[in-house]
Design a protein around this motif. Structure first.
Motif, PDB file in Angstrom:
ATOM      1  N   PRO A  10       0.840  -1.286  -0.230  1.00  0.00           N
ATOM      2  CA  PRO A  10      -0.047  -0.011   0.112  1.00  0.00           C
ATOM      3  C   PRO A  10       0.913   1.236  -0.145  1.00  0.00           C
ATOM      4  N   TRP A  11       0.512   2.210  -0.728  1.00  0.00           N
ATOM      5  CA  TRP A  11       1.199   3.470  -0.823  1.00  0.00           C
ATOM      6  C   TRP A  11       0.408   4.429  -0.100  1.00  0.00           C
ATOM      7  N   ASN A 129       4.287  -0.731  -9.202  1.00  0.00           N
ATOM      8  CA  ASN A 129       3.747   0.495  -9.552  1.00  0.00           C
ATOM      9  C   ASN A 129       2.712   1.020  -8.551  1.00  0.00           C
ATOM     10  N   PRO A 131      -0.491   2.411  -7.310  1.00  0.00           N
ATOM     11  CA  PRO A 131      -1.844   2.052  -7.835  1.00  0.00           C
ATOM     12  C   PRO A 131      -2.459   3.465  -8.356  1.00  0.00           C
TER      13      PRO A 131
END
Length: 132
Positions: A10-11, A129, A131
């Motif tokens: 998770p970013w 990448n 999200p």
């Protein structure tokens, strides 16, 4: 051999959280076998995969979770890279990429030609990448 890799990533505006999978044993950042890489091998790249966003302010690990602290939010389309290296880095082997410092603590060894070596499982070069 069981490669060390990542799963949930998770970013957030202030951090990227990486959960590790694979390997044998626990995980460690090894700066003895592999010279210390910036951010232990993690970097945030712009969507072009060329422009380094120098926004990582720290990398910490507790158990199988790595927290990559950010000094600023990553730009849209960013990529978290591991083991790609940076311009000017040297590597212990003749490869086009640098290496990171993440490995497991596999206690197994092998003896080859009278020399005992640790059978560590290192994290592979990869990118994740951001999200959309």
């Amino acid at each position: 051999y069981v490669r060390v890799g990542t799963q949930l990533v998770p970013w957030r505006a202030t951090a990227i959280v990486v959960d590790l999978i694979g390997g044998n044993g626990t995980y460690a950042f090894d700066t003895t076998a592999i010279a210390a890489a910036p951010n232990n091998g993690f970097d945030v790249w712009a969507s072009d995969s060329v422009t380094l966003q120098n926004i990582i302010s720290g990398v910490s690990m507790v158990g199988n979770r790595i927290t990559i602290s950010l000094s600023a939010p990553a730009s849209a389309g960013s990529r978290l890279g591991y083991g790609w290296g940076r311009a000017g880095m040297t590597t212990p082997v003749n490869l086009p990429y640098a290496l990171g410092n993440l490995r497991d603590t596999d206690p197994r060894t092998a003896t080859i030609n009278g020399q005992t070596i640790a059978l560590r499982n290192w994290c592979l070069i990869h990118e994740v990448n951001m999200p959309a």
